[in-house]
Design an enzyme around this catalytic site. Structure first.
Site, PDB file in Angstrom:
ATOM      1  N   SER A 122      74.839  12.439 138.570  1.00 44.10           N
ATOM      2  CA  SER A 122      73.644  11.900 139.412  1.00 44.10           C
ATOM      3  C   SER A 122      73.036  13.152 140.099  1.00 44.10           C
ATOM      4  O   SER A 122      73.210  14.256 140.035  1.00 44.10           O
ATOM      5  CB  SER A 122      74.186  11.019 140.775  1.00 44.10           C
ATOM      6  N   ILE A 123      71.794  12.734 140.719  1.00 46.23           N
ATOM      7  CA  ILE A 123      70.874  13.973 140.934  1.00 46.23           C
ATOM      8  C   ILE A 123      71.337  13.975 142.714  1.00 46.23           C
ATOM      9  O   ILE A 123      71.384  13.413 143.490  1.00 46.23           O
ATOM     10  CB  ILE A 123      69.484  13.567 141.176  1.00 46.23           C
ATOM     11  N   GLU A 159      68.184   6.932 147.675  1.00 46.38           N
ATOM     12  CA  GLU A 159      68.343   7.782 148.837  1.00 46.38           C
ATOM     13  C   GLU A 159      68.748   9.239 148.433  1.00 46.38           C
ATOM     14  O   GLU A 159      69.568   9.916 149.149  1.00 46.38           O
ATOM     15  CB  GLU A 159      69.466   7.075 149.644  1.00 46.38           C
ATOM     16  N   GLU A 260      68.082  -2.967 149.598  1.00 46.42           N
ATOM     17  CA  GLU A 260      69.235  -3.415 150.449  1.00 46.42           C
ATOM     18  C   GLU A 260      68.745  -3.598 151.601  1.00 46.42           C
ATOM     19  O   GLU A 260      67.887  -3.207 152.339  1.00 46.42           O
ATOM     20  CB  GLU A 260      70.350  -2.079 150.656  1.00 46.42           C
TER      21      GLU A 260
END
Length: 526
Positions: A122-123, A159, A260
């Site tokens: 993931s980043i 996020e 969300e």
């Protein structure tokens, strides 16, 4: 209490699923192909997979919720009972078979939006990269999931930038958006969106929304997901700030929805009343927002679930019936696609400032071919027996002796400058740095005398000469740059799919370069 939900609707789903009509986007709204507007009544459907945007953990495990036939068979009736029409998953294993679960969802009228990353790939907001490993991961998920007509789209990040001190990471996420969109365009016959899910940080709210929405459509988001938890307990449009969100996004040019929502204060998940669900589908909000997804289905330690799994059985939580009632009552009024005439335009890219450190120019597309050309051409390289855990120390030693040789593997987001070889593997990048130092010191044997380095006879294939020459010019320019250096023209791609553009950033797995390269990137940015 336990509840038995009829399985009649699931009979034969695995082998005879009826394909749902694929959702499309027009302007700031989603539509069914028949022109009816699509509003999300969704829920996050995956057990906790770790903090968003955090350091990648190569040992992290996750359970792919759409590869677990028994769980899908158990849970889909509950999703139907809640009037769910879309679920969000956070980590899909592209090597698994998803046909059974996707078939159940198809028959239940349920769509899917999924994140492209997973905990080990993931980043990372503190050491951001857009690299070959990530590119391969993202496109593998696209390959696996795009064959199902009920997949609406993907999140390239969740996020990742969540405060003013890590906004540079957004450049890498937007590069992922651009390249994933291009891959879908080249390999899919239908529209599938690529977006981003942001938290509601007031310090960067405007900048991050504008950044992902600005520029050419080929590199900007197709939709914007908002993770928002401001409506807690008994609240209102004004008290929760929902009215301000409507005002803020009223001219946004792509669909916006709650990726969300579902604050569990003040009484935990069991005390949620779902007043915000009623608000979300009211006329005041549906003119701007396309619905949202509740967080979350599974009850876990974080106390957000509406169903708890005990002994393999689903047990409804206290807020389940309230959500069911709120969803059943929701009747959003949409617009017909033919009558809808969008007028909003893409945003202007935010200026680089103390609060925003990502310039408009993005990291280029990963290119394995260029990395191999570079690696084959080197004389001083990493020894095969050097443990990758030792790379960071060696990077630090070499770069401390000559900062400029490391410019070719770094990225400076506030200038929009990226080294031509910042896309390569840790071993390839370290070899590049070792050789650059060796060349800068007249090919003295002592200049390749680092512990963990060795000499080889490099060679350059004729097909590599032009790309290596362009890369050399790029690296020389950014080594002393105090402003933006234009990126080189497209030279190829990663080798997967059709017609990829640019060579691009391929940095090391998080943490590998912490002792050296990350620190040097900061030095070079000063």
């Amino acid at each position: 209490m336990k509840t038995t939900v009829s399985l009649l609707a699931l009979a034969g789903a695995a082998s005879a699923a009826t394909e749902l009509p694929s959702i499309i986007a027009k302007g700031s709204k989603f539509f069914y192909p028949n022109g009816t507007q699509f509003f999300m009544k969704g829920i996050a459907y995956q057990r906790d997979v770790g903090a968003a945007g955090a350091k990648s953990d190569p040992t992290a495990k996750y359970m792919d919720p759409l590869a677990d036939q028994d769980s899908c068979k158990r849970d889909v009736p509950y999703l139907q009972d809640l009037s769910i029409n879309i679920i969000r998953t956070y980590a899909i294993d592209p090597k698994q078979d998803h046909s059974y679960c996707m078939g159940l969802l198809q028959d239940a009228g349920i769509y899917v939006v999924s994140d492209l990353s997973e905990p080990a790939t993931s980043i990372n907001r503190d050491d951001p990269q857009w690299n070959t490993e990530l590119y391969d991961r993202y496109t593998a998920v696209v390959d696996e999931m795009s064959k199902y007509s009920n997949v609406v789209g993907f999140f390239a990040g969740n996020e990742v930038s969540n405060s003013a001190n890590n906004t540079g990471a957004s450049a890498y996420v937007k590069a992922a958006v651009r390249d994933t969109k291009k891959y879908i365009k080249d390999n899919s016959k239908r529209w599938i969106g690529v977006g981003y899910a942001a938290n509601d940080d007031k310090d960067i709210r405007s900048e991050i929304a504008d950044f992902f929405n600005c520029g050419e459509s080929e590199e900007s988001i197709d939709f914007w997901g908002y993770n928002i938890y401001s409506w807690c307990g008994d609240s209102s449009m004004s008290k929760s700030g929902y009215d301000k969100q409507v005002e803020f996004f009223q001219d946004f040019s792509v669909p916006v929805f709650f990726a969300e929502y579902g604050c569990n204060l003040p009484n935990g998940a069991k005390g949620r009343k779902w007043q915000e669900t009623e608000a979300l589908y009211s006329d005041e909000m549906t003119k701007v927002f396309s619905g949202g997804l509740v967080y979350m289905y599974f009850q876990e330690e974080n106390d957000y679930g509406i169903v708890e799994i005990k002994g393999g059985e689903a047990e409804k939580q206290d807020d389940y019936d309230a959500l069911k009632k709120a969803h059943a009552a929701a009747d959003p009024k949409g617009v017909d696609m033919d009558q809808y005439k969008p007028s909003s335009k893409a945003a202007t890219c935010p200026n680089v400032s103390k609060a925003w450190q990502a310039a408009a120019q993005l990291p280029p597309t990963p290119d394995k071919t260029l990395c191999k050309c570079m690696s084959d051409s080197l004389d001083c390289v990493v020894s095969d027996d050097l443990d990758e855990k030792q790379y960071g120390d060696l990077f630090g030693l070499v770069c401390a002796n000559n900062q400029k040789v490391c410019a070719g593997i770094n990225g400076v987001t506030n200038l929009g400058n990226y080294g031509a070889y910042s896309m390569c593997t840790p071993k390839e990048k370290l070899s590049y740095v070792l050789d650059a130092y060796y060349q800068a010191h007249g090919k003295s044997s002592d200049a390749c005398g680092w512990k963990g380095a060795k000499l080889q006879k490099g060679s350059t294939a004729s097909a590599c000469q032009k790309s290596l020459s362009d890369a050399k010019q790029q690296n020389q320019a950014i080594a002393t740059a105090t402003g933006n250096v234009a990126a080189p023209k497209a030279t190829g791609g990663s080798g997967k799919g059709k017609g990829k553009e640019n060579f691009g950033v391929r940095t090391a797995p998080s943490g590998v370069l912490a002792a050296g390269v990350v620190a040097m990137a900061v030095v070079l940015a000063l």
